[in-house]
Design a protein around this motif. Sequence first.
Motif, PDB file in Angstrom:
ATOM      1  N   ARG A 186       0.825  -1.214   0.000  1.00 21.30           N
ATOM      2  CA  ARG A 186       0.000   0.000   0.000  1.00 21.30           C
ATOM      3  C   ARG A 186       0.860   1.265   0.000  1.00 21.30           C
ATOM      4  O   ARG A 186       0.354   2.360  -0.248  1.00 21.30           O
ATOM      5  N   GLN A 187       2.148   1.126   0.245  1.00 29.06           N
ATOM      6  CA  GLN A 187       3.028   2.291   0.293  1.00 29.06           C
ATOM      7  C   GLN A 187       4.206   2.192  -0.669  1.00 29.06           C
ATOM      8  O   GLN A 187       5.167   2.961  -0.551  1.00 29.06           O
ATOM      9  N   ALA A 188       4.120   1.284  -1.631  1.00 32.51           N
ATOM     10  CA  ALA A 188       5.231   1.135  -2.580  1.00 32.51           C
ATOM     11  C   ALA A 188       4.725   0.549  -3.892  1.00 32.51           C
ATOM     12  O   ALA A 188       3.982  -0.443  -3.885  1.00 32.51           O
ATOM     13  N   VAL A 189       5.129   1.162  -5.000  1.00 35.28           N
ATOM     14  CA  VAL A 189       4.769   0.653  -6.326  1.00 35.28           C
ATOM     15  C   VAL A 189       5.974   0.773  -7.255  1.00 35.28           C
ATOM     16  O   VAL A 189       6.916   1.533  -6.999  1.00 35.28           O
ATOM     17  N   ARG A 190       5.929   0.018  -8.332  1.00 34.86           N
ATOM     18  CA  ARG A 190       6.818   0.217  -9.470  1.00 34.86           C
ATOM     19  C   ARG A 190       5.997   0.846 -10.589  1.00 34.86           C
ATOM     20  O   ARG A 190       4.795   0.574 -10.712  1.00 34.86           O
ATOM     21  N   LEU A 191       6.652   1.685 -11.401  1.00 29.88           N
ATOM     22  CA  LEU A 191       5.934   2.438 -12.424  1.00 29.88           C
ATOM     23  C   LEU A 191       6.768   2.513 -13.700  1.00 29.88           C
ATOM     24  O   LEU A 191       7.985   2.706 -13.652  1.00 29.88           O
ATOM     25  N   ARG A 192       6.088   2.376 -14.835  1.00 33.34           N
ATOM     26  CA  ARG A 192       6.687   2.634 -16.143  1.00 33.34           C
ATOM     27  C   ARG A 192       5.745   3.582 -16.883  1.00 33.34           C
ATOM     28  O   ARG A 192       4.525   3.369 -16.880  1.00 33.34           O
ATOM     29  N   VAL A 193       6.298   4.595 -17.517  1.00 32.91           N
ATOM     30  CA  VAL A 193       5.463   5.616 -18.170  1.00 32.91           C
ATOM     31  C   VAL A 193       5.889   5.805 -19.622  1.00 32.91           C
ATOM     32  O   VAL A 193       7.088   5.966 -19.921  1.00 32.91           O
ATOM     33  N   CYS A 204       9.152   9.613 -14.565  1.00 34.71           N
ATOM     34  CA  CYS A 204       8.166  10.657 -14.877  1.00 34.71           C
ATOM     35  C   CYS A 204       7.567  11.135 -13.562  1.00 34.71           C
ATOM     36  O   CYS A 204       6.856  10.382 -12.885  1.00 34.71           O
ATOM     37  N   GLY A 205       7.873  12.377 -13.205  1.00 35.39           N
ATOM     38  CA  GLY A 205       7.419  12.894 -11.910  1.00 35.39           C
ATOM     39  C   GLY A 205       5.922  13.086 -11.828  1.00 35.39           C
ATOM     40  O   GLY A 205       5.284  12.652 -10.865  1.00 35.39           O
ATOM     41  N   SER A 206       5.334  13.739 -12.833  1.00 35.39           N
ATOM     42  CA  SER A 206       3.886  13.934 -12.792  1.00 35.39           C
ATOM     43  C   SER A 206       3.166  12.595 -12.936  1.00 35.39           C
ATOM     44  O   SER A 206       2.092  12.390 -12.373  1.00 35.39           O
ATOM     45  N   GLY A 207       3.787  11.646 -13.685  1.00 36.00           N
ATOM     46  CA  GLY A 207       3.205  10.308 -13.790  1.00 36.00           C
ATOM     47  C   GLY A 207       3.213   9.571 -12.471  1.00 36.00           C
ATOM     48  O   GLY A 207       2.281   8.820 -12.152  1.00 36.00           O
ATOM     49  N   ALA A 208       4.270   9.771 -11.669  1.00 36.58           N
ATOM     50  CA  ALA A 208       4.328   9.169 -10.343  1.00 36.58           C
ATOM     51  C   ALA A 208       3.230   9.741  -9.450  1.00 36.58           C
ATOM     52  O   ALA A 208       2.576   9.013  -8.690  1.00 36.58           O
ATOM     53  N   CYS A 209       3.023  11.058  -9.541  1.00 37.40           N
ATOM     54  CA  CYS A 209       1.943  11.686  -8.766  1.00 37.40           C
ATOM     55  C   CYS A 209       0.590  11.111  -9.174  1.00 37.40           C
ATOM     56  O   CYS A 209      -0.236  10.762  -8.324  1.00 37.40           O
ATOM     57  N   ALA A 210       0.358  11.017 -10.483  1.00 37.03           N
ATOM     58  CA  ALA A 210      -0.914  10.498 -10.979  1.00 37.03           C
ATOM     59  C   ALA A 210      -1.127   9.054 -10.559  1.00 37.03           C
ATOM     60  O   ALA A 210      -2.251   8.644 -10.232  1.00 37.03           O
ATOM     61  N   ALA A 211      -0.068   8.254 -10.575  1.00 37.95           N
ATOM     62  CA  ALA A 211      -0.184   6.847 -10.189  1.00 37.95           C
ATOM     63  C   ALA A 211      -0.650   6.710  -8.744  1.00 37.95           C
ATOM     64  O   ALA A 211      -1.532   5.888  -8.429  1.00 37.95           O
ATOM     65  N   VAL A 212      -0.069   7.510  -7.851  1.00 40.16           N
ATOM     66  CA  VAL A 212      -0.463   7.437  -6.442  1.00 40.16           C
ATOM     67  C   VAL A 212      -1.883   7.967  -6.260  1.00 40.16           C
ATOM     68  O   VAL A 212      -2.706   7.350  -5.562  1.00 40.16           O
ATOM     69  N   VAL A 213      -2.184   9.089  -6.895  1.00 38.71           N
ATOM     70  CA  VAL A 213      -3.531   9.661  -6.771  1.00 38.71           C
ATOM     71  C   VAL A 213      -4.588   8.665  -7.246  1.00 38.71           C
ATOM     72  O   VAL A 213      -5.585   8.410  -6.565  1.00 38.71           O
ATOM     73  N   ASN A 214      -4.378   8.091  -8.428  1.00 41.34           N
ATOM     74  CA  ASN A 214      -5.360   7.144  -8.944  1.00 41.34           C
ATOM     75  C   ASN A 214      -5.399   5.859  -8.118  1.00 41.34           C
ATOM     76  O   ASN A 214      -6.465   5.252  -7.960  1.00 41.34           O
ATOM     77  N   GLY A 215      -4.256   5.452  -7.557  1.00 40.45           N
ATOM     78  CA  GLY A 215      -4.239   4.289  -6.676  1.00 40.45           C
ATOM     79  C   GLY A 215      -5.008   4.518  -5.387  1.00 40.45           C
ATOM     80  O   GLY A 215      -5.717   3.635  -4.903  1.00 40.45           O
ATOM     81  N   VAL A 216      -4.879   5.732  -4.834  1.00 42.38           N
ATOM     82  CA  VAL A 216      -5.651   6.079  -3.628  1.00 42.38           C
ATOM     83  C   VAL A 216      -7.137   6.107  -3.960  1.00 42.38           C
ATOM     84  O   VAL A 216      -7.969   5.596  -3.197  1.00 42.38           O
ATOM     85  N   ARG A 217      -7.496   6.682  -5.103  1.00 43.45           N
ATOM     86  CA  ARG A 217      -8.909   6.731  -5.510  1.00 43.45           C
ATOM     87  C   ARG A 217      -9.494   5.328  -5.659  1.00 43.45           C
ATOM     88  O   ARG A 217     -10.675   5.121  -5.375  1.00 43.45           O
ATOM     89  N   ARG A 218      -8.686   4.402  -6.094  1.00 43.61           N
ATOM     90  CA  ARG A 218      -9.136   3.020  -6.262  1.00 43.61           C
ATOM     91  C   ARG A 218      -9.138   2.244  -4.945  1.00 43.61           C
ATOM     92  O   ARG A 218      -9.592   1.102  -4.897  1.00 43.61           O
ATOM     93  N   GLY A 219      -8.593   2.833  -3.887  1.00 43.95           N
ATOM     94  CA  GLY A 219      -8.516   2.128  -2.608  1.00 43.95           C
ATOM     95  C   GLY A 219      -7.356   1.156  -2.548  1.00 43.95           C
ATOM     96  O   GLY A 219      -7.311   0.283  -1.661  1.00 43.95           O
ATOM     97  N   LEU A 220      -6.372   1.317  -3.432  1.00 42.88           N
ATOM     98  CA  LEU A 220      -5.248   0.382  -3.511  1.00 42.88           C
ATOM     99  C   LEU A 220      -4.012   0.865  -2.752  1.00 42.88           C
ATOM    100  O   LEU A 220      -3.179   0.052  -2.354  1.00 42.88           O
TER     101      LEU A 220
END
Length: 261
Positions: A186-193, A204-220
Amino acid sequence: MMIRFHKMQGLGNDFVIIDRRHGPFEATLHTMSQLCDRRFGIGCDQLVLLDAADREGADVLVRFFNPDGSEAGACGNASRCVAALVGGAPVLQTRAGLLPSFVTPDGEIGVDMGRPVFEWQSIPLAHAMNTLDLPLSGNPAACSMGNPHVTFFDGLERAEREGAALERNALFPERANIGCVEILSRQAVRLRVWERGAGLTLACGSGACAAVVNGVRRGLLDRHCDVTMEGGSLRIHWRKDDDHVLMIGPATHVFEGQIHL
């Protein structure tokens, strides 16, 4: 014409920065393409231009250009690099608004990326839809962090395999950045953009922000999350009290020089 420049990188996401406050530079498609080209120019993921700010409270006006000449509203890693270059925790004036920066006690650079945007017409998407569940295979979520981001939560492979096609999908009238997430906890992800106008990048900094925001919205995911990309990791905090997204990580000055155009 001799142009003075700085080469900087944040987690391998690299930038050519030209400060037009210290001398003129005309940003034509040809000159931008030449500077960004890794074989015939300097080479970078984005070209960043600095000008005198014209909004109250801002220290410098920042514009971000992709190698294909398109302009991005925001770039998180480039914003951190500009903050490190200018020094003194400047407030950056961007198309996405005023972005305050700060320096952490351990010397890393942080930027307040503001509030994410979820309304379909503001991201923008082609028509009204649930931005938490787009009608695409993989059921991605979408938001804007100053530029449109689409986040998939079913692994990393899709970014390279489908990124180019998804960037230009008809759902995205201004194209979109395609983020692919592997959840570790819940506090760590890998990301490819796959970045619109640039392709796959090491971070990708803004992509990292979006990934966390959308993950929180999904309850993940939790609102504090470490995002690891090929070039390294960013710390993302989506504050609950004001909905602002903070992004923290390293910013490195690689070299400076002059190029003849």
